[in-house]
Design a protein around this motif. Structure first.
Motif, mmCIF file in Angstrom:
data_model
loop_
_atom_site.group_PDB
_atom_site.id
_atom_site.type_symbol
_atom_site.label_atom_id
_atom_site.label_comp_id
_atom_site.label_asym_id
_atom_site.label_seq_id
_atom_site.Cartn_x
_atom_site.Cartn_y
_atom_site.Cartn_z
ATOM 1 N N PRO A 87 0.828 -1.210 0.000
ATOM 2 C CA PRO A 87 0.000 0.000 0.000
ATOM 3 C C PRO A 87 0.867 1.267 0.000
ATOM 4 O O PRO A 87 1.949 1.293 0.594
ATOM 5 C CB PRO A 87 -0.794 -0.109 1.307
ATOM 6 N N LYS A 88 0.383 2.302 -0.648
ATOM 7 C CA LYS A 88 1.128 3.570 -0.728
ATOM 8 C C LYS A 88 1.064 4.349 0.579
ATOM 9 O O LYS A 88 2.016 5.014 0.954
ATOM 10 C CB LYS A 88 0.571 4.440 -1.862
ATOM 11 N N LYS A 89 -0.055 4.268 1.263
ATOM 12 C CA LYS A 89 -0.202 5.028 2.515
ATOM 13 C C LYS A 89 0.665 4.396 3.599
ATOM 14 O O LYS A 89 0.665 3.184 3.801
ATOM 15 C CB LYS A 89 -1.669 5.075 2.937
ATOM 16 N N GLN A 90 1.403 5.263 4.301
ATOM 17 C CA GLN A 90 2.383 4.826 5.299
ATOM 18 C C GLN A 90 1.808 3.854 6.326
ATOM 19 O O GLN A 90 2.423 2.828 6.601
ATOM 20 C CB GLN A 90 2.982 6.054 6.004
ATOM 21 N N GLN A 91 0.666 4.185 6.898
ATOM 22 C CA GLN A 91 0.102 3.353 7.958
ATOM 23 C C GLN A 91 -0.257 1.965 7.433
ATOM 24 O O GLN A 91 0.050 0.959 8.066
ATOM 25 C CB GLN A 91 -1.126 4.026 8.594
ATOM 26 N N LYS A 92 -0.884 1.898 6.265
ATOM 27 C CA LYS A 92 -1.257 0.601 5.696
ATOM 28 C C LYS A 92 -0.021 -0.185 5.280
ATOM 29 O O LYS A 92 0.028 -1.405 5.413
ATOM 30 C CB LYS A 92 -2.211 0.783 4.524
ATOM 31 N N GLN A 93 0.995 0.526 4.783
ATOM 32 C CA GLN A 93 2.242 -0.142 4.414
ATOM 33 C C GLN A 93 2.897 -0.752 5.653
ATOM 34 O O GLN A 93 3.353 -1.893 5.625
ATOM 35 C CB GLN A 93 3.199 0.836 3.735
ATOM 36 N N LYS A 94 2.931 0.009 6.740
ATOM 37 C CA LYS A 94 3.520 -0.496 7.988
ATOM 38 C C LYS A 94 2.759 -1.725 8.488
ATOM 39 O O LYS A 94 3.367 -2.700 8.938
ATOM 40 C CB LYS A 94 3.540 0.600 9.050
ATOM 41 N N GLU A 101 8.240 -1.775 -6.220
ATOM 42 C CA GLU A 101 8.072 -0.410 -5.727
ATOM 43 C C GLU A 101 8.510 0.588 -6.781
ATOM 44 O O GLU A 101 9.398 0.317 -7.581
ATOM 45 C CB GLU A 101 8.863 -0.197 -4.434
ATOM 46 N N ARG A 103 9.344 6.058 -4.459
ATOM 47 C CA ARG A 103 8.988 5.677 -3.088
ATOM 48 C C ARG A 103 9.948 4.660 -2.474
ATOM 49 O O ARG A 103 9.724 4.214 -1.351
ATOM 50 C CB ARG A 103 7.562 5.122 -3.071
ATOM 51 N N ASN A 131 11.053 1.895 6.052
ATOM 52 C CA ASN A 131 10.007 1.146 6.757
ATOM 53 C C ASN A 131 10.404 -0.314 6.938
ATOM 54 O O ASN A 131 10.173 -0.897 8.007
ATOM 55 C CB ASN A 131 8.677 1.224 5.998
#
Length: 193
Positions: A131-138, A155, A159, A166
């Motif tokens: 996922p591109k969004k940081q929280q979802k990627q984490k 990727e 990014r 991360n």
């Protein structure tokens, strides 16, 4: 489902060229991009677009063509359709209709990169684009922290630094290989931790 080169146009199978010349129609992720490949091999088969933004609409048309006896090849811009590329929805719908689907294997950036990575190849997990969004990627990375298989990700160059940060924070300092521009003029493999 016809695999196409990930970079070098000569990385296509004889069978793929033969199939692309013989089918009635080629459904392509980007017809402008695919014309270069088809022109290189003197393939004159009619092209239609089938990409992530029109795949749902095109699926009905393609199934109707298949039911009318047409042979259709699905290609993506590079590599194997439906592997982090359009095609999954179409393949699923065609399978539901119990119509035959035949793979014409060939290039896969994930497998090509893995083969030269120097990392274990006996067990690997392909995760495609996170996922591109940081929280979802984490969250996605946290879900695989105990995974011992070699992990394969795709990727964007824009990014990659954030993803590596991360990964280091969540997965720890592991052996890694960054593969870039596989089979192209400026291909590069960076190995380290």
């Amino acid at each position: 489902i016809v695999a196409t080169p990930v970079g070098n146009l000569e990385d296509i199978t004889f069978r793929a060229v033969k199939v692309l010349k013989q089918v009635d129609l080629i459904a392509a992720e980007d017809t402008r991009h695919s014309k270069k490949l088809l022109s290189h091999y003197d393939i004159k088969t009619k092209l239609v677009s089938c990409h992530e933004h029109n795949e749902a609409n095109k699926t009905h048309q393609i199934i109707a063509h298949l039911k009318n006896g047409l042979d259709i090849a699905l290609i993506s811009d590079a590599g194997t359709p439906s592997i982090s590329d359009p095609g999954y929805k179409l393949v699923t719908a065609v399978a539901r209709e119990m119509l035959p689907i035949i793979p014409i294997p060939g290039c896969s950036a994930a497998i090509a990169g893995l083969s030269v990575s120097g990392l274990p190849t006996d067990s690997f997990l392909f995760l495609g684009f996170l996922p591109k969004k940081q929280q979802k990627q984490k969250q996605a990375l946290e879900a695989i922290t105990n995974q011992s298989a070699t992990l394969i990700f795709y990727e964007s160059p824009r990014r990659i630094k954030a993803l590596i940060d991360n990964m280091r924070n969540i997965l720890g300092d592991r052996k890694a290989c960054l593969a870039r521009e596989i089979t192209k003029l400026h291909e590069e493999y960076i190995r380290g931790n």
